[in-house]
Design a protein around this motif. Structure first.
Motif, PDB file in Angstrom:
ATOM      1  N   ASP A  21       0.833  -1.193   0.000  1.00 14.78           N
ATOM      2  CA  ASP A  21       0.000   0.000   0.000  1.00 14.78           C
ATOM      3  C   ASP A  21       0.879   1.258   0.000  1.00 14.78           C
ATOM      4  OD1 ASP A  21       0.966   0.255   2.573  1.00 14.78           O
ATOM      5  OD2 ASP A  21      -1.005   0.303   3.541  1.00 14.78           O
ATOM      6  N   ARG A  22       0.228   2.400   0.004  1.00 23.63           N
ATOM      7  CA  ARG A  22       0.937   3.673  -0.117  1.00 23.63           C
ATOM      8  C   ARG A  22       1.946   3.859   1.014  1.00 23.63           C
ATOM      9  NH1 ARG A  22      -0.324   8.892   1.782  1.00 23.63           N
ATOM     10  NH2 ARG A  22       0.400  10.603   0.429  1.00 23.63           N
ATOM     11  N   ASN A  23       1.544   3.566   2.231  1.00 18.76           N
ATOM     12  CA  ASN A  23       2.459   3.739   3.362  1.00 18.76           C
ATOM     13  C   ASN A  23       3.673   2.829   3.237  1.00 18.76           C
ATOM     14  OD1 ASN A  23       0.875   5.690   4.470  1.00 18.76           O
ATOM     15  ND2 ASN A  23       0.231   4.505   6.255  1.00 18.76           N
ATOM     16  N   PHE A  24       3.433   1.575   2.845  1.00 17.33           N
ATOM     17  CA  PHE A  24       4.561   0.645   2.698  1.00 17.33           C
ATOM     18  C   PHE A  24       5.551   1.161   1.657  1.00 17.33           C
ATOM     19  CE2 PHE A  24       6.634  -2.950   0.648  1.00 17.33           C
ATOM     20  CZ  PHE A  24       7.155  -3.636   1.738  1.00 17.33           C
ATOM     21  N   MET A 141       5.280  -2.180  10.625  1.00 19.64           N
ATOM     22  CA  MET A 141       4.338  -3.263  10.871  1.00 19.64           C
ATOM     23  C   MET A 141       2.896  -2.787  10.710  1.00 19.64           C
ATOM     24  SD  MET A 141       6.135  -5.281  14.008  1.00 19.64           S
ATOM     25  CE  MET A 141       7.800  -5.917  13.833  1.00 19.64           C
ATOM     26  N   ALA A 142       2.684  -1.471  10.883  1.00 17.96           N
ATOM     27  CA  ALA A 142       1.351  -0.921  10.698  1.00 17.96           C
ATOM     28  C   ALA A 142       0.953  -0.851   9.233  1.00 17.96           C
ATOM     29  CB  ALA A 142       1.285   0.489  11.298  1.00 17.96           C
ATOM     30  N   SER A 143       1.920  -0.939   8.336  1.00 18.84           N
ATOM     31  CA  SER A 143       1.637  -0.716   6.923  1.00 18.84           C
ATOM     32  C   SER A 143       1.237  -1.982   6.177  1.00 18.84           C
ATOM     33  CB  SER A 143       2.864  -0.100   6.233  1.00 18.84           C
ATOM     34  OG  SER A 143       3.931  -1.021   6.174  1.00 18.84           O
ATOM     35  N   GLN A 148       0.212 -11.938   3.548  1.00 19.02           N
ATOM     36  CA  GLN A 148       1.403 -11.542   2.814  1.00 19.02           C
ATOM     37  C   GLN A 148       2.348 -10.675   3.648  1.00 19.02           C
ATOM     38  OE1 GLN A 148       2.023 -12.843  -0.162  1.00 19.02           O
ATOM     39  NE2 GLN A 148       0.093 -13.943   0.065  1.00 19.02           N
ATOM     40  N   ALA A 149       2.143 -10.619   4.960  1.00 17.69           N
ATOM     41  CA  ALA A 149       2.988  -9.764   5.794  1.00 17.69           C
ATOM     42  C   ALA A 149       4.460 -10.163   5.687  1.00 17.69           C
ATOM     43  CB  ALA A 149       2.524  -9.830   7.248  1.00 17.69           C
ATOM     44  N   LEU A 433      -4.374  -1.930   9.197  1.00 17.01           N
ATOM     45  CA  LEU A 433      -4.204  -1.182  10.432  1.00 17.01           C
ATOM     46  C   LEU A 433      -2.829  -1.475  11.019  1.00 17.01           C
ATOM     47  CD1 LEU A 433      -7.652  -1.631  12.206  1.00 17.01           C
ATOM     48  CD2 LEU A 433      -6.829   0.355  10.944  1.00 17.01           C
ATOM     49  N   PRO A 434      -2.358  -0.605  11.945  1.00 19.82           N
ATOM     50  CA  PRO A 434      -1.051  -0.836  12.531  1.00 19.82           C
ATOM     51  C   PRO A 434      -0.954  -2.180  13.219  1.00 19.82           C
ATOM     52  CG  PRO A 434      -1.798   1.370  13.025  1.00 19.82           C
ATOM     53  CD  PRO A 434      -2.931   0.664  12.370  1.00 19.82           C
TER      54      PRO A 434
END
Length: 450
Positions: A21-24, A141-143, A148-149, A433-434
């Motif tokens: 996602d954008r944050n990652f 970790m929130a991103s 798929q983490a 979410l985080p």
């Protein structure tokens, strides 16, 4: 007669994976930028000390000035990152690092830099890192969320290690061509760019933190979370020993063996490069491999970390040492991704930064002592014996960890059973979410985190 409109082409599907996602993407891009600058700046700092007529002892003092505040303020940094918005803590830390490196660069370029000034400025940089690391680990970790983490963490670490290798190579070349001052200036710019990227992180979906009982209450709550999980404190205690021994081997014994037995600095440099290549290979492996008993597999991969110490104790020929370093790099990366995935799964979101701070603190606690004792131990028992002892102790403490039931038996939970915000039994959120390093790295300096 009206001609029917041609059908619209189907929109192209984004090639970006669901977990990116954008944050990652912003976090990964910012880490690449800072690692390119920081790993070049580490080389530049050493040469800046030499240009100021400093000796090896002065290099150690400047390095220690960076390390001590990192250890001293880590726990406070973790508590602050769980009380304030993490992205603001990260941007503030980047701003402090930017200013300190810019002043450092200006002093070096002016030819007026003094050792005490370098110590003060590197101490400021270490302070910024102490606040940055726990916040960055929690934000990373929130991103990501879902099955798929672990792949996301592997991709992140792949980018991080690749930038570190490139930054060290580029930094070394630039120090030779333009001098250390300009490399430090580039590092200041890199912190400014990374801070700008992190300022654009989207935190609208981050749950608001409940008011706590104060800083010390938060630290106590983080400590209770830490000691209440045997798998967590036992592995941190293990890595307190392992990281300390790696520090002594790589900072003291490795260069000495290379100088006296292997023909000089070149074989040691190639071996270190092989370690870096191994971490990249390990990250690539972990983008595909998701071991079910992730903590057990990760701990088994700590055993090969003793190989470089044994190779130096023999000592093996440069080719054998290089192979041992490569295998060690692959193994530590398998552990690193497994560890981050475990933390992501098991630690409540609102306590991630505090627990990460205890993790970082424990893992680095013995590093100053072990490097300081490396010389006296060599004089007392001999270099080869000291290296064999280091290898044996790494194997011993890792074997002890395998007696902890959760280390052996903890399994990766399916996505439908995954913890949301760390609450047992809660359903997964509709949006990410985080939910670490030795660092780490985000921008950490600890081997466990790359």
């Amino acid at each position: 007669m009206t001609t029917p409109a041609a059908p619209r082409p189907a929109p192209l599907r984004s090639r970006r994976p669901e977990w990116a996602d954008r944050n990652f993407l912003l976090l990964t891009a910012a880490t690449v930028v800072t690692n390119l600058g920081t790993h070049g700046a580490l080389i530049a700092t050493t040469w800046a000390v030499f240009e100021s007529q400093g000796d090896a002892g002065d290099v150690g003092l400047v390095a220690m000035a960076r390390f001590l505040p990192l250890v001293l303020f880590l726990l406070v940094g973790g508590a602050v990152a769980d009380r304030l918005p993490r992205h603001r803590v990260m941007v503030s830390a980047n701003a402090l690092n930017c200013v300190s490196q810019a002043v450092f660069a200006a002093l070096v370029l002016s030819g007026e830099a003094r050792i005490w000034q370098m110590m003060v400025l590197t101490a400021l940089c270490g302070t910024g890192q102490a606040f940055f690391n726990p916040a960055a680990e929690g934000m990373l970790m929130a991103s990501v969320s879902g099955e798929q983490a672990s792949r996301a963490f592997a991709v992140f670490r792949l980018a991080m290690h690749g930038a570190a290798i490139g930054g060290a190579a580029l930094g070394g070349a630039l120090v030779a061509f333009v001098g250390p001052g300009w490399v430090l200036a580039i590092d200041a710019v890199a912190f400014a760019v990374a801070g700008g990227l992190r300022a654009f992180l989207d935190v609208r979906n981050v749950p608001e933190r409940k008011p706590g009982g104060g800083l010390f209450a938060d630290l106590r709550e983080g400590w209770q979370e830490f000691v209440g999980r045997p798998w967590l404190w036992s592995i941190v205690a293990q890595f307190s020993v392992v990281v300390g021994l790696i520090g002594a081997v790589e900072s003291v014994y490795g260069p000495l063996v290379a100088r006296d037995e292997l023909g000089g600095a070149r074989p040691w440099g190639i071996a270190l490069a092989a370690y870096g290549a191994g971490t990249v290979a390990g990250a690539v492996l972990m983008t595909r491999w998701k071991p079910r008993r992730m903590l057990f597999v990760g701990t088994l991969c700590v055993f090969p970390i003793a190989l470089p110490s044994a190779a130096l104790a023999v000592p093996l020929a440069p080719a054998g040492l290089t192979a041992a370093m490569f295998v060690s790099g692959v193994a530590i990366e398998v552990f690193g991704v497994s560890w981050m995935t475990t933390m992501h799964q098991e630690i409540p979101e609102e306590k991630l930064s505090r627990v990460s701070a205890y993790d970082w603190f424990g893992s680095t606690a013995l590093l100053p002592l072990s490097t300081a004792l490396a010389g006296p131990v060599e004089e007392a028992v001999g270099r080869s014996e000291a290296l064999w002892g280091a290898a044996a102790l790494m194997v011993f403490v890792t074997a002890l960890v395998l007696f902890v039931p959760d280390v052996r038996n903890m399994t990766r939970r399916p996505h439908t059973e995954e913890v949301s915000a760390g609450s047992p039994g809660a359903p997964p959120p509709d949006v990410p979410l985080p939910r670490q390093s030795p660092s780490a790295d985000a921008e950490g300096t600890v081997r466990r985190d790359g």
